[in-house]
Design an enzyme around this catalytic site. Sequence first.
Site, short mmCIF file in Angstrom:
data_model
loop_
_atom_site.label_atom_id
_atom_site.label_comp_id
_atom_site.label_asym_id
_atom_site.label_seq_id
_atom_site.Cartn_x
_atom_site.Cartn_y
_atom_site.Cartn_z
N PRO A 144 0.78 -1.23 -0.11
CA PRO A 144 -0.11 -0.06 -0.09
C PRO A 144 0.94 1.32 -0.05
O PRO A 144 1.94 1.53 0.79
CB PRO A 144 -0.73 -0.21 1.36
CG PRO A 144 0.03 -0.97 2.14
CD PRO A 144 0.71 -1.95 1.44
N THR A 158 0.60 5.43 -0.07
CA THR A 158 -0.35 6.63 -0.35
C THR A 158 0.36 7.38 -1.25
O THR A 158 1.54 7.96 -1.31
CB THR A 158 -0.16 7.37 1.09
OG1 THR A 158 -0.91 6.51 2.00
CG2 THR A 158 -0.62 8.75 1.16
N ALA A 173 -3.66 3.63 1.21
CA ALA A 173 -4.80 3.48 2.24
C ALA A 173 -5.85 4.58 1.80
O ALA A 173 -5.63 5.40 1.40
CB ALA A 173 -3.79 4.05 3.53
N HIS A 192 -6.01 -1.54 7.76
CA HIS A 192 -4.91 -1.02 8.00
C HIS A 192 -4.80 -0.84 9.56
O HIS A 192 -5.34 0.00 10.62
CB HIS A 192 -4.62 0.37 7.77
CG HIS A 192 -3.45 1.07 7.79
ND1 HIS A 192 -2.35 0.71 8.43
CD2 HIS A 192 -2.78 2.21 6.77
CE1 HIS A 192 -1.30 1.50 8.09
NE2 HIS A 192 -1.57 2.38 7.12
N ASN A 219 1.39 1.09 11.66
CA ASN A 219 1.84 2.75 11.35
C ASN A 219 1.23 3.87 12.40
O ASN A 219 1.54 4.91 11.94
CB ASN A 219 1.79 2.94 10.08
CG ASN A 219 2.50 1.98 9.22
OD1 ASN A 219 3.56 1.24 9.65
ND2 ASN A 219 2.34 2.22 7.65
N TYR A 256 -1.64 4.49 13.23
CA TYR A 256 -3.08 5.23 12.97
C TYR A 256 -4.02 4.21 14.04
O TYR A 256 -3.68 3.82 14.98
CB TYR A 256 -3.38 4.85 11.49
CG TYR A 256 -2.51 5.59 10.59
CD1 TYR A 256 -2.08 6.93 10.60
CD2 TYR A 256 -1.50 4.72 9.73
CE1 TYR A 256 -1.26 7.69 9.75
CE2 TYR A 256 -0.58 5.43 8.96
CZ TYR A 256 -0.48 6.83 9.03
OH TYR A 256 0.54 7.39 8.20
N ARG A 273 8.34 0.91 -2.52
CA ARG A 273 9.19 2.09 -3.48
C ARG A 273 9.72 1.50 -4.78
O ARG A 273 9.36 2.26 -5.66
CB ARG A 273 10.29 2.57 -2.55
CG ARG A 273 9.68 3.27 -1.42
CD ARG A 273 10.85 3.89 -0.46
NE ARG A 273 11.00 2.57 0.46
CZ ARG A 273 11.60 2.77 1.56
NH1 ARG A 273 12.21 3.55 1.84
NH2 ARG A 273 11.78 1.65 2.09
#
Length: 355
Positions: free
Chosen positions: A33, A35, A66, A182, A185, A187, A325
């Site tokens: 995923p 963003t 996300a 999710h 990280n 959240y 990436r």
Amino acid sequence: MTTHTTPNSLANLFETYTLNDTITLNNRFLMAPLTRCMADADLVPTDDMVAYYARRAEAGLIITEATIIRPDAQGYPNTPGIFTQAQIAGWRKVTDAVHAKGGKIFVQLWHTGRVAHPHFFGGGDVLAASAQKIEGSVPRMRELTYVTPKPATLEDIQGLVRDYAKAAENAIEAGFDGVEIHGANGYLIDTFLHHDSNRRTDEYGGTPANMSRFALEVVDAVVARIGKDRTGLRISPGAYFNMAADSRDREVFDYFLPELEARDIAFVHIGIFDDSMEFDYLGGRASSYVRAHYGKTLVGVGSYSAETASAAIAANKFDLIAIGRPFIANPDYVARVRDGVELVPYSDEMLASLV
Ligand code: FNR
Ligand code: 8K6
């Protein structure tokens, strides 16, 4: 012309993988995923996003960027949503394009929790486990400083669980093969799973079972709505982003992982940027810790190349590899690896456009 061939050592990455009775993947690569902040003003996926995902359809499974489940979930500009009919219709174009090329795609369901900013939803509360704010401000909009969140009330929690389930139902309506919740990280869901961000004294805090409760309620609600075969979860047992480490978190995940295993969902996915990072309280890498406590399909991620991923899968460290990436830099990542063609190196400037 040079002929390229897949190095034999990478062959395991190109094996099919049976996730469950419902879903078989063409290879072991997930697109991680990512963003991109490129949805339109109504948070609807654009035609450029349709083309961007379609170009990457050779991944065994794409996990979308996300995608927010409701307005107060937003913490970054132009992140797509999946709560309006226009958003569902926009995603339908993405899933149709990926399916037309033989691919599979899950949407990542997101609430940013204390990383949300009222700027994006016309004011109102930022919800999190407790009133512990993070320092800093919104990337690309540095004037927006993070605020102290409101601890979610029991009524807020019920509403959030309902909205994750509704978003999962919307995902199926939009043609997705499934969803990745999710839970990583730093959240919303992750704020319940770590002591840094969870100071509650009610049934959602204080003990490993209580701190795991919200995450498990979300998983259960999504599974009840769309089925366990279509439900994945991303988690960060090692605090590394939007979160401070606390050695007591270990007990939370010691409890949480067997509970998850019993639910038999499609996969668990690590949320991390570099899997060589070691956490004292986990006794090493996050992926090794989860592997030891969770016996079902595990997705590894974090600064892997095809070579290091292939070796890790051969050594049974995890079952599938998510690539982030390098997939931004190489839309044809899977074909390049298969054909032994050199990869374009990733650079942060590439985030400015969707290629
Ligand atoms: C990410 N990552 C990420 N993770 C996530 O769970 N949801 C998301 O929306 C994003 N967005 C995102 C954007 C960008 C620009 C980057 C670089 C990363 C983390 C990502 O999924 C992955 O874990 C890391 O990028 C590490 O994998 P690679 O890039 O080393 O293969
Ligand atoms: C406006 C862009 C929004 C991006 C949102 C989420 C992902 C951010 C990725 C950027 C890279 C940050 C790397 C931080 C890693 C910390 C490791 C200790």
